[in-house]
Design an enzyme around this catalytic site. Structure first.
Site, PDB file in Angstrom:
ATOM      1  N   LYS A   1       0.962   4.092  -3.069  1.00  0.00           N
ATOM      2  CA  LYS A   1       0.568   5.492  -2.869  1.00  0.00           C
ATOM      3  C   LYS A   1       1.756   6.436  -3.039  1.00  0.00           C
ATOM      4  CE  LYS A   1      -3.712   4.482  -2.117  1.00  0.00           C
ATOM      5  NZ  LYS A   1      -4.750   4.804  -3.115  1.00  0.00           N
TER       6      LYS A   1
ATOM      7  N   TYR B   1       0.844  -1.198   0.000  1.00  0.00           N
ATOM      8  CA  TYR B   1       0.000   0.000   0.000  1.00  0.00           C
ATOM      9  C   TYR B   1       0.875   1.243   0.000  1.00  0.00           C
ATOM     10  CZ  TYR B   1      -3.657   3.287   1.477  1.00  0.00           C
ATOM     11  OH  TYR B   1      -4.526   4.352   1.555  1.00  0.00           O
TER      12      TYR B   1
END
Length: 303
Positions: free
Chosen positions: A178, A174
């Site tokens: 991002k 994650y």
């Protein structure tokens, strides 16, 4: 209605990943500002994506039109270059080669995110799939859409991410996804600057997406009931807030001054004066800094 209240009248936008959440909020608010918005994604009335959620690109397009723009649904799997190329060719043919705003908001990584384990204990195939879904799709979309902007020497690329600093985001894949999306904005800005095209990354605060409302067992009408479960929820924001931030950027004739930066709703509302759907101006970074001593940087805080 005048161009003062419809500053994006005549503007053409593509919101990739506009089915729900932040992407939907951006598409609708671009429409409210007068834009023609192509809403793309995999979930349509013809069939759901593997996320198996009820929201569709057709619903978003209808909301764009109801808001005052023109919404055009375009079912597209952004992991497939042939489908993205066809979508961009369609936009070029229908809009005379014009594309003013590209929003890369494809995500779909929630069911792929492992919040419990470090990298060496995670399923590698799942993690790599998350990166393909959340990063490669953006690259593929920009690869085919950018020539339309470069040819006209104007435009704005918006990369939607989570957070605008180099802080670690809680789990390996994650965090990598991002952070990489922010870097996509930086890299595109460097290459697009000579052509008069801006590229930025943008993050919402605590986003009250459809999925988040479901998680809290509330609707937008009674969302404050969720505060009992998590006090931070009181400082959340609707997708419209993010959408209004993007619409403000798209309407700013000086947006090139921001190219290459990682921006946030909590900084942009101060500059442009927009509000959330209920008239408030949520500032999750200020809440975080005051109560949780987190690491949210100011507007455009460089990485």
């Amino acid at each position: 209605m005048t161009t003062r209240t419809r500053p994006l009248a005549g503007t053409v936008a593509l919101v990739a990943g506009g089915t729900r959440g932040g992407g939907r909020g951006i598409a609708v608010e671009l429409g409210a500002a007068g834009a023609t918005v192509y809403v793309s994604g995999r979930s349509s009335t013809g069939g759901r994506s593997d996320l198996d959620r009820p929201e569709t690109i057709e619903q978003t397009a209808e909301q764009v039109t109801a808001a005052g723009g023109l919404g055009i649904p375009a079912r597209t799997d952004h992991s497939r270059p042939d489908e993205v190329r066809a979508l961009v060719d369609r936009i070029a043919a229908e809009q005379g080669g014009r594309l003013d705003v590209l929003v890369n908001s494809v995500w779909g990584g929630d069911p792929l995110t492992d919040w419990e384990h470090p990298l060496w204990e995670q399923e590698l195939d799942t993690g790599l799939r998350l990166l393909r879904q959340a990063v490669e799709t953006h690259i593929i979309t920009s690869r085919f859409a950018l020539p339309l902007m470069v040819a006209r020497k104007s435009g704005l690329v918006v990369e939607v991410t989570d957070g605008n600093t180099a802080r670690y985001r809680g789990t390996f894949f994650y965090d990598l996804a991002k952070s990489a999306v922010i870097r996509l904005a930086v890299a595109q800005a460097a290459e697009l600057r000579p052509h008069g095209v801006a590229a930025v990354a943008i993050t919402p605060g605590f986003l009250r997406s459809e999925a988040m409302l479901e998680l809290f067992g509330v609707t937008e009408a009674n969302w404050r009931d969720g505060v009992a479960r998590d006090p931070d929820f009181a400082h959340s924001e609707t997708p419209a807030y993010l959408g209004r931030a993007v619409a403000a950027l798209a309407a700013d004739p000086e947006v090139m001054a921001k190219t290459g930066r990682a921006l946030a709703t909590w900084g942009l509302y101060r500059e442009y004066g927009f509000t959330d759907a209920d008239g408030t101006q949520p500032d999750f970074a200020a809440h975080w800094a005051e109560n949780l001593q987190g690491e949210y940087g100011p507007l455009g805080d460089p990485l």
